[in-house]
Design a protein around this motif. Sequence first.
Motif, PDB file in Angstrom:
ATOM      1  N   GLU A  21       0.827  -1.210   0.000  1.00  0.00           N
ATOM      2  CA  GLU A  21       0.000   0.000   0.000  1.00  0.00           C
ATOM      3  C   GLU A  21       0.858   1.255   0.000  1.00  0.00           C
ATOM      4  OE1 GLU A  21      -3.229   2.606  -0.076  1.00  0.00           O
ATOM      5  OE2 GLU A  21      -2.938   0.547  -0.742  1.00  0.00           O
ATOM      6  N   ARG A  28       2.053   1.680  -3.476  1.00  0.00           N
ATOM      7  CA  ARG A  28       1.006   2.184  -4.358  1.00  0.00           C
ATOM      8  C   ARG A  28       0.831   3.682  -4.163  1.00  0.00           C
ATOM      9  NH1 ARG A  28      -3.858   3.923  -4.361  1.00  0.00           N
ATOM     10  NH2 ARG A  28      -4.178   3.675  -2.139  1.00  0.00           N
ATOM     11  N   ARG A  29       0.882   4.122  -2.924  1.00  0.00           N
ATOM     12  CA  ARG A  29       0.660   5.541  -2.641  1.00  0.00           C
ATOM     13  C   ARG A  29       1.808   6.420  -3.103  1.00  0.00           C
ATOM     14  NH1 ARG A  29      -2.885   6.549   2.637  1.00  0.00           N
ATOM     15  NH2 ARG A  29      -4.388   4.895   2.288  1.00  0.00           N
TER      16      ARG A  29
END
Length: 135
Positions: free
Chosen positions: A91, A94-95
């Motif tokens: 995550e 992804r960010r």
Amino acid sequence: MSTHQRWFDDLTDQASRKSAAERADLPVSTLNFQYKRGEFSADVVVALARAYGVSPIVALARTGFITPDEVVKGGASEALQLASDMDLLAEVGRRIKASRAVWDMPLDKALSLPEQDPDYFERVAETGPEDDTEP
């Protein structure tokens, strides 16, 4: 008809209580008693939700055991606590757009970068964030 009975009928597409109990691995007598009473226990709601492929959290909210606000408030922090280290890293990647330049930065520096411009991360890799004057 109670809220719980309507929820049950909608969830099961008006299946028989015997069929629903078997599917949820519940005693038929328990399901019959609670249905006739018009109120299911939280354990029964969760078992039925899982058996029918519905989120137990949503089922608990629809039957009044928790409020929609509680679903939203606890959701993110609870999920983060349950997430594996690999899920958390994925995550974060992804960010930060998984830019190699950002992955090479110290984590605190990478997490402080603004997100608004997709090319920002590449510019930062070349110039550093303090030299970048674009918003």
